[in-house]
Design a protein around this motif. Sequence first.
Motif, PDB file in Angstrom:
ATOM      1  N   ALA A  83       0.777  -1.294   0.048  1.00 54.82           N
ATOM      2  CA  ALA A  83       0.121  -0.004  -0.110  1.00 54.82           C
ATOM      3  C   ALA A  83       0.723   1.053   0.136  1.00 54.82           C
ATOM      4  O   ALA A  83       0.292   2.114  -0.598  1.00 54.82           O
ATOM      5  CB  ALA A  83      -0.989   0.024   1.355  1.00 54.82           C
ATOM      6  N   GLY A  84       2.128   1.313   0.587  1.00 53.92           N
ATOM      7  CA  GLY A  84       2.705   2.416   0.664  1.00 53.92           C
ATOM      8  C   GLY A  84       3.656   2.414  -0.418  1.00 53.92           C
ATOM      9  O   GLY A  84       4.412   3.730  -0.653  1.00 53.92           O
ATOM     10  N   GLU A  85       3.570   1.734  -1.464  1.00 55.75           N
ATOM     11  CA  GLU A  85       4.437   1.775  -2.653  1.00 55.75           C
ATOM     12  C   GLU A  85       4.222   2.799  -3.598  1.00 55.75           C
ATOM     13  O   GLU A  85       3.016   3.274  -3.801  1.00 55.75           O
ATOM     14  CB  GLU A  85       4.545   0.533  -3.363  1.00 55.75           C
ATOM     15  CG  GLU A  85       5.431  -0.692  -2.615  1.00 55.75           C
ATOM     16  CD  GLU A  85       5.305  -1.889  -3.591  1.00 55.75           C
ATOM     17  OE1 GLU A  85       6.224  -2.731  -3.330  1.00 55.75           O
ATOM     18  OE2 GLU A  85       4.664  -1.997  -4.634  1.00 55.75           O
ATOM     19  N   THR A  86       5.198   3.571  -4.136  1.00 52.24           N
ATOM     20  CA  THR A  86       4.906   4.549  -5.220  1.00 52.24           C
ATOM     21  C   THR A  86       4.665   3.908  -6.458  1.00 52.24           C
ATOM     22  O   THR A  86       5.088   3.086  -6.685  1.00 52.24           O
ATOM     23  CB  THR A  86       6.242   5.360  -5.391  1.00 52.24           C
ATOM     24  OG1 THR A  86       6.739   6.228  -4.168  1.00 52.24           O
ATOM     25  CG2 THR A  86       6.107   6.412  -6.446  1.00 52.24           C
ATOM     26  N   GLN A  87       3.422   4.320  -7.206  1.00 52.87           N
ATOM     27  CA  GLN A  87       3.129   4.000  -8.466  1.00 52.87           C
ATOM     28  C   GLN A  87       3.542   4.769  -9.422  1.00 52.87           C
ATOM     29  O   GLN A  87       3.727   5.911  -9.327  1.00 52.87           O
ATOM     30  CB  GLN A  87       1.598   3.964  -8.612  1.00 52.87           C
ATOM     31  CG  GLN A  87       1.056   2.775  -7.468  1.00 52.87           C
ATOM     32  CD  GLN A  87      -0.702   2.911  -7.748  1.00 52.87           C
ATOM     33  OE1 GLN A  87      -1.171   3.170  -8.533  1.00 52.87           O
ATOM     34  NE2 GLN A  87      -1.328   2.552  -6.470  1.00 52.87           N
ATOM     35  N   TYR A  88       4.441   4.331 -10.424  1.00 53.18           N
ATOM     36  CA  TYR A  88       5.006   5.048 -11.378  1.00 53.18           C
ATOM     37  C   TYR A  88       4.260   4.876 -12.724  1.00 53.18           C
ATOM     38  O   TYR A  88       3.814   3.865 -13.155  1.00 53.18           O
ATOM     39  CB  TYR A  88       6.321   4.431 -11.733  1.00 53.18           C
ATOM     40  CG  TYR A  88       7.356   4.732 -10.496  1.00 53.18           C
ATOM     41  CD1 TYR A  88       7.489   3.710  -9.600  1.00 53.18           C
ATOM     42  CD2 TYR A  88       7.860   5.944 -10.317  1.00 53.18           C
ATOM     43  CE1 TYR A  88       8.206   3.947  -8.604  1.00 53.18           C
ATOM     44  CE2 TYR A  88       8.752   6.052  -9.327  1.00 53.18           C
ATOM     45  CZ  TYR A  88       8.833   5.090  -8.411  1.00 53.18           C
ATOM     46  OH  TYR A  88       9.712   5.168  -7.149  1.00 53.18           O
ATOM     47  N   PHE A  89       3.852   5.958 -13.167  1.00 54.01           N
ATOM     48  CA  PHE A  89       2.939   6.223 -14.395  1.00 54.01           C
ATOM     49  C   PHE A  89       3.555   6.357 -15.681  1.00 54.01           C
ATOM     50  O   PHE A  89       4.570   7.024 -15.985  1.00 54.01           O
ATOM     51  CB  PHE A  89       1.700   7.411 -14.138  1.00 54.01           C
ATOM     52  CG  PHE A  89       0.958   7.268 -13.115  1.00 54.01           C
ATOM     53  CD1 PHE A  89       1.256   7.055 -11.833  1.00 54.01           C
ATOM     54  CD2 PHE A  89      -0.493   6.869 -13.427  1.00 54.01           C
ATOM     55  CE1 PHE A  89       0.115   7.020 -10.869  1.00 54.01           C
ATOM     56  CE2 PHE A  89      -1.395   6.486 -12.511  1.00 54.01           C
ATOM     57  CZ  PHE A  89      -1.030   6.735 -11.285  1.00 54.01           C
TER      58      PHE A  89
END
Lengths: 113, 115
Positions: free
Chosen positions: B100-106
Amino acid sequence: AQSVAQPEDQVNVAEGNPLTVKCTYSVSGNPYLFWYVQYPNRGLQFLLKYITGDNLVKGSYGFEAEFNKSQTSFHLKKPSALVSDSALYFCAVRDPGNYQLIWGAGTKLIIKP
Amino acid sequence: GAGVSQTPSNKVTEKGKYVELRCDPISGHTALYWYRQSLGQGPEFLIYFQGTGAADDSGLPNDRFFAVRPEGSVSTLKIQRTERGDSAVYLCASSLGGAAGETQYFGPGTRLLVL
């Protein structure tokens, strides 16, 4: 229901002045909070996040944000704005029990020379 | 290293047609997300993959939308019988493991226009 509010559609700041972009949220439990920036015709770029610990988090390009649990806010700040900071800024929240990010509608930041 | 890539960057189609949108995540990322962004709005969650399986597809608006990730890497979002209301930017993101705390890279998104 989870939600994120960015109360200002647009924020105008003179170059060199401090800037604040506001974000408030509603989520059950302890939220994970994110700020992203979107430049025209480009994807969302990660700026910073709050997971736990110090309420003041520092991120890319001199931005920082302060988590305030009592006010359920996560405002984005920068001490001295640059013209190149002009872009669309999004606040997002993730309930640790869910997989999805819930997003605000975005705030257009305009920095005038 | 290479970021998330999406193809095509733009897609124009006619109402009723079928479209496929492709996402190539960051190498080694097991979590993959699809979002849809309409003009003037924030992204809206569609579906989340952990490996090859769809762990959460609660955001898909109806059964015309379907997504696959057969080998746990590249994902394809498929839209059948497109409608004008499907016009939007479709964003793909990936993260390392899905925590849940991970960064999502777009990725840069695919701009879909249904005429």
